[in-house]
Design an enzyme around this catalytic site. Structure first.
Site, PDB file in Angstrom:
ATOM      1  N   ASP A 108      -8.400  -7.330 -27.999  1.00  0.00           N
ATOM      2  CA  ASP A 108      -9.566  -6.467 -27.775  1.00  0.00           C
ATOM      3  C   ASP A 108     -10.567  -6.600 -28.921  1.00  0.00           C
ATOM      4  OD1 ASP A 108     -11.116  -4.580 -26.471  1.00  0.00           O
ATOM      5  OD2 ASP A 108      -9.485  -3.127 -26.251  1.00  0.00           O
ATOM      6  N   ASP A 164     -14.306  -2.136 -18.363  1.00  0.00           N
ATOM      7  CA  ASP A 164     -13.513  -0.912 -18.486  1.00  0.00           C
ATOM      8  C   ASP A 164     -13.722  -0.008 -17.277  1.00  0.00           C
ATOM      9  OD1 ASP A 164     -12.327  -1.548 -20.853  1.00  0.00           O
ATOM     10  OD2 ASP A 164     -13.661  -0.342 -22.117  1.00  0.00           O
TER      11      ASP A 164
END
Ligand SMILES: *[C@@H]1O[C@H](CO)[C@@H](O)[C@H](O)[C@H]1NC(C)=O
Ligand SMILES: *[C@@H]1O[C@H](CO)[C@@H](O)[C@H](O)[C@H]1NC(C)=O
Ligand SMILES: *[C@@H]1O[C@H](CO)[C@@H](O)[C@H](O)[C@H]1NC(C)=O
Ligand SMILES: *[C@@H]1O[C@H](CO)[C@@H](O)[C@H](O)[C@H]1NC(C)=O
Ligand SMILES: *[C@@H]1O[C@H](CO)[C@@H](O)[C@H](O)[C@H]1NC(C)=O
Ligand SMILES: *[C@@H]1O[C@H](CO)[C@@H](O)[C@H](O)[C@H]1NC(C)=O
Ligand SMILES: *[C@@H]1O[C@H](CO)[C@@H](O)[C@H](O)[C@H]1NC(C)=O
Ligand SMILES: *[C@@H]1O[C@H](CO)[C@@H](O)[C@H](O)[C@H]1NC(C)=O
Ligand SMILES: *[C@@H]1O[C@H](CO)[C@@H](O)[C@H](O)[C@H]1NC(C)=O
Length: 750
Positions: free
Chosen positions: A509, A571
């Site tokens: 990430d 997301d």
């Protein structure tokens, strides 16, 4: 274009014969040099359906573009209008490497500040080489050939005699994929330092005409939104100054004729193979040519070159299709799948996964995680992923303002390290299968919290500009990955974990942009450092499936795909938003590279409630399918559907990761978005078909398929059999019920 179907007769077949005559490749191609043809200083790069032609102007030594478009066999010299007024010839021609300061007033591909301070340059042809295959681009991600004939290369050496600066333009052509690749290598052959202030990887002037430009814009939680607008006089463009490719814009440009659609008409596609700040400039000049260029963002360059030093630009791929925007997408998908992604998983089916994040967030301990893994196994999931929250001791990562940088298992949560948990999880067997569960782990290796042992020990490792405050995003700072010691730290931290526990998957990430930088060039130096880290880790751990992520799709770019075969698309897991994001992302990126998960409803981002089947069918269009929820929170009805969904996922995933994509109905145009995936050999397909809004007393239109062999017969979902011609010209019809209904239909050549 006339479609070529067997039942066409008479007048239409005459048109077809003409069309196929025009489309037949006839340009002489010397087998030893693939698609590169050189005649004196006339150059042609030919693909099966594309020609890219340019020559050296004998008088000025400038490189002049002759053609970039459908396959042609020779050049018809361009008549430049008589030069009158302020714009001299240099500003009226189509240039390959437009330099600065000598009367071409359009946007330049290069700006160099010389030792003496001048920014004028005068690059002239010096020599050229034809190279077999395609040389590597040291330190940068790049496309590659696999076998003889995949690709060949032409290097044109340019030189500015006044500043003693050399520019090598490296052009490669992948003939079967109609793709032209270019990068530029600048070398300081002088005695003093120079500064590269601007450098485009690719620059081309398209002929007089009208074009539309297409890009992908967005923001966090709404990435990949397609924007199409008219190219008008003056400059227009976009880029990223975030330090990464970003959610805001993507390093992708398409130029199309105004009447080009998804499936018809001329389309050019451009894609920069890079993960950092980039710039795309499009300018229609006074003479009506359209200049398009992609390269490093000048705001983040200012690159010093001492005597003898070189700067190599990232490479840019350009494709061309007469089959519309979809045609360009399919060329990119095949190129990226077969000639960009280096992971052994690139075209392998991906395990159905369950990620702990949206189910548990930071709220867990070892037994809670094990329980979740057990529940995952009972559902038939094959890969369990432990997300954020597992590390940090002095500054435990139990909240999001501490611990990043301290990549050791948290001793309160995991008293004996991660080893015992990983052993237990990987001993579980997925329901109704002989497969053991695989274990995956989350990292955010480029970031550091000020609340961390790492930061207290090495405050200078965080990017900063003197005494300016180090601004936080999500309580994080960015490590200066340009520093070799930071690269080595990241490599060692991950190697410790990956070398000691059987971790099969890493989610990498990256949750903020770069702010304060010591100097502009740090941005590119960071990328070179990051690519070294990626290359080292993927070479050391070839059996680990790496997934890129950056607050969702904040770093979904072709540079990442060289190392990581998949990226978390967004997301935002709301299925309605996802149709737009996934269809948009697929303009450039192969479906195999998209991570897509089913989460709970009401959706945590949008609050929308959409039935499980529709959510699953949307997520199944991505190469890496999974769940991001706590199974304990599923209703009995939803839970009962999951084994069937996983079975379907495993059945179709091989086609999704290796197939060609046909976007049949677009969500912005139709209440019934649809996409067809066909295996490269055309023998198997899977159709996704959605109804967004319910309609009343209104028939759904027939859905016409594309890409089939008109003469072949296909079985539709194991029952009815139709010819390709029928399926493409008449189509299929399905009855939908209510809002958010969906169908998945399997197609097989009979
Ligand atoms: C090469 O170029 C010359 C001069 O432009 C031309 O006369 C000749 O026909 C070209 N040869 C080929 C094979 O195209
Ligand atoms: C760039 O040019 C320099 C000097 O000729 C050479 O040493 C270097 O290998 C070149 N780099 C690439 C990527 O071609
Ligand atoms: C390049 O510059 C040198 C002197 O710096 C000069 O002797 C030479 O003629 C120039 N060559 C060209 C092609 O202009
Ligand atoms: C000139 O370039 C060299 C080599 O990159 C570098 O070490 C030096 O600091 C530079 N000098 C100046 C004044 O920028
Ligand atoms: C882990 O958390 C659960 C509640 O989520 C609790 O019941 C259990 O006792 C905890 N286990 C340990 C070892 O702390
Ligand atoms: C560090 O942690 C403390 C305690 O949780 C918190 O109050 C503070 O805001 C954190 N500092 C930063 C920079 O996030
Ligand atoms: C395993 O972890 C230990 C302790 O952190 C470390 O010293 C060792 O290098 C690791 N092993 C491997 C193979 O990375
Ligand atoms: C396992 O197989 C049984 C029998 O076919 C079926 O009823 C059940 O739903 C399956 N469970 C899972 C999780 O696939
Ligand atoms: C087609 O078959 C698949 C798998 O057998 C099934 O899941 C799907 O519902 C069927 N589609 C339709 C439209 O009946």
């Amino acid at each position: 274009m006339t479609s070529r179907l067997p039942s066409n007769k008479g007048l239409v077949s005459g048109l077809i014969a003409l069309a196929s005559l025009l489309a037949t490749p006839t340009a002489a191609q010397d087998a030893s040099t693939g698609g590169v043809v050189v005649n004196g200083t006339n150059f042609a790069l030919n693909g099966d359906h594309v020609s890219y032609r340019f020559h050296v102007d004998e008088e000025t030594g400038d490189l002049i573009n002759d053609h970039f478009g459908g396959l042609v066999t020779e050049t018809v010299p361009m008549l430049t209008p008589k030069s009158q007024g302020w714009v001299e010839d240099i500003g009226r021609v189509k240039r390959e490497f437009p330099d600065l300061g000598r009367g071409d007033f359009r946007v330049p591909a290069v700006r160099i500040q010389q030792t003496a301070g001048y920014t004028v340059s005068d690059f002239r042809y010096r020599s050229h080489d034809v190279v077999k295959g395609k040389p590597a681009l040291p330190g940068l991600p790049a496309t590659f050939g696999r076998e003889d004939g995949d690709v060949s290369t032409l290097v044109v050496h340019m030189y500015d005699n006044y500043s003693s600066v050399a520019a090598d333009l490296t052009y490669s052509v992948f003939p079967k994929l109609d793709a032209i690749v270019r990068s530029v290598n600048i070398t300081n052959e002088g005695k003093g330092n120079i500064t590269i202030e601007r450098l485009a990887s690719f620059s081309v002037d398209l002929p007089y005409g009208d074009y539309d430009m297409i890009e992908l814009k967005g923001d966090w939680a709404r990435e990949g939104m397609k924007v199409r607008r008219k190219v008008d006089y003056g400059t227009q463009g976009f880029g990223s100054t975030t330090g990464y490719s970003s959610h805001l814009h993507n390093p992708f440009l398409s130029l199309v004729a105004p009447d080009t659609t998804e499936s018809r008409g001329e389309a050019w596609g451009f894609s920069l193979i890079y993960t950092g700040s980039f710039a795309v400039d499009v300018e229609k000049g006074s003479q009506g040519f359209t200049r398009a260029m992609l390269g490093l963002n000048p705001y983040h360059l200012s690159w010093n070159l001492g005597p003898g030093e070189s700067l190599t630009s990232p490479e840019c791929v350009a494709t061309y299709s007469e089959k519309g925007i979809g045609g360009v997408s399919r060329l990119f998908h095949r190129l990226f799948r077969n000639h960009l992604m280096k992971s052994k998983f690139a075209v392998e089916p991906r395990p159905v996964l369950l990620n702990s994040w949206e189910g548990l967030f930071f709220d867990y301990n070892e037994s809670r995680i094990y329980n979740l893994a057990q529940e995952s196994a009972e559902l038939g999931v094959k890969l369990f992923v432990l997300d954020d929250g597992w590390f940090g001791n002095e500054y435990p990562r139990v909240i999001d303002n501490a611990g990043l940088g301290d990549w050791q298992a948290n001793k309160d949560r995991f008293p004996n390290g991660l080893g015992p948990l990983v052993d237990q999880v990987t001993a579980l067997t997925a329901a109704n299968s002989s497969d053991k569960l695989q274990f995956g782990l989350w990292f955010e290796p480029e970031m550091v919290n000020p609340n961390s042992t790492l930061y207290k020990t090495h405050p200078d490792w965080a990017l900063h500009a003197g005494d300016y405050p180090r601004t936080l995003t999500r309580s994080e700072l960015v490590l200066n990955v340009a520093l070799p010691e930071v690269q080595d730290f990241i490599i060692a931290s991950l190697s410790d974990i990956l070398g000691n526990a059987s971790v099969s998957y890493v989610k990498w990430d990256n949750n903020r942009a770069i702010h304060e930088m010591p100097r502009d060039g740090t941005a590119h130096a960071y990328m070179l450092g990051l690519y070294r880290v990626f290359e080292t880790l993927m070479t050391r751990f070839p059996d680990v499936l790496f997934e890129g992520c950056a607050s969702g799709g904040g770093r979904f770019d072709p540079g990442i795909l060289q190392y990581f075969p998949q990226v978390w698309t967004s997301d935002d897991t709301d299925a309605l938003q996802r149709i737009y994001t996934q269809f948009g992302t697929s303009l450039l990126y192969p479906p195999s590279s998209m991570g897509a998960h089913v989460s709970v409803v009401p959706n945590q981002q949008t609050g929308r409630t959409i039935p499980l089947q529709f959510r699953a069918h949307i997520a199944l269009m991505g190469g890496s399918f999974g769940f991001e929820l706590d199974p304990a929170e599923l209703s009995d009805a939803d839970r009962a559907q999951i084994p069937g969904i996983i079975k379907l996922a495993e059945e179709i995933n091989p086609i999704i990761v290796k197939g060609d994509l046909w976007r049949l109905n677009l969500p912005e145009d139709s209440n019934w978005p649809a996409a067809l995936y066909l295996s490269e050999d055309g023998s198997k397909g899977v159709l996704f078909y959605f109804q967004v809004r319910s309609t009343y007393n209104q028939p759904t239109p027939y859905l016409r398929l594309q890409g089939l062999d008109p003469a072949a017969r296909y079985t539709v979902n194991g029952t009815d059999t139709y010819s390709g011609a029928t399926l493409m010209r008449m189509g299929l019809q399905y009855r939908f019920q209510g809002e958010y209904d969906s169908k998945v239909v399997l197609i097989e050549k009979a």
